[in-house]
Design an enzyme around this catalytic site. Structure first.
Site, PDB file in Angstrom:
ATOM      1  N   GLY A  42      31.375 -15.703  55.658  1.00  0.00           N
ATOM      2  CA  GLY A  42      31.228 -14.357  55.058  1.00  0.00           C
ATOM      3  C   GLY A  42      31.555 -12.982  55.990  1.00  0.00           C
ATOM      4  N   CYS A  43      31.054 -13.035  57.067  1.00  0.00           N
ATOM      5  CA  CYS A  43      31.482 -11.898  58.098  1.00  0.00           C
ATOM      6  C   CYS A  43      33.091 -12.188  58.449  1.00  0.00           C
ATOM      7  CB  CYS A  43      30.453 -12.162  59.510  1.00  0.00           C
ATOM      8  SG  CYS A  43      28.896 -11.993  59.222  1.00  0.00           S
TER       9      CYS A  43
END
Length: 149
Positions: A42-43
């Site tokens: 996600g990051c």
């Protein structure tokens, strides 16, 4: 304490390590986004979305990503993903606590402290103009761009 007075180490757009203070960006809008961890799916997606939209963002605001990760981790993350914006390391959660993004989280029934994915638009005077809390990665950069015009 004013959050603009906090000094933290980071990696500039050229990949050089230096100390940053948000007060040095007065006179320009800043997109300050907090993410949990370098090199997680996600990051990485979020960082690459900022990277891929930098040509649309650069004239409107300075982008700064913040996580508790080390400078060494940030250097790797930046190089691996060709990131073209500032990354700041907040290992003591100083800035994260001040902006209330260091919070209790829960995963698989286990509670722990961590970064709640959040973005702040800071105006030219160094004041928070807009907050996005508990951000969903998909479409977030477009949402910021829509807001700032």
């Amino acid at each position: 304490m004013n959050f603009g007075d906090i000094k933290l180490k980071g990696i500039d757009t050229n990949g050089a390590e230096r100390e940053f203070s948000l007060s040095e960006f007065k006179g320009k809008k800043v997109i300050l986004y907090f993410y949990p961890k370098d090199n997680t799916s996600g990051c990485t997606t979020e960082a690459c979305n900022f990277r891929d939209n930098m040509n649309r963002l650069i004239s409107k605001a300075t982008v700064i990503g913040v996580s508790p990760d080390s400078i060494k981790s940030h250097l790797n993350f930046k190089a691996k993903n060709f990131l073209n914006f500032i990354l700041i390391s907040d290992p003591e959660h100083e800035l994260a606590k001040l902006l209330e993004v260091w919070q209790e989280k829960s995963m698989y029934g286990k509670k722990y402290m961590g970064i709640v994915r959040s973005t702040f638009l800071i105006d030219e005077k160094g004041k928070i103009e807009k907050e996005w809390r508990k951000v969903k990665v998909k479409g977030h950069v477009d949402e910021i761009l829509e807001y700032i015009g």
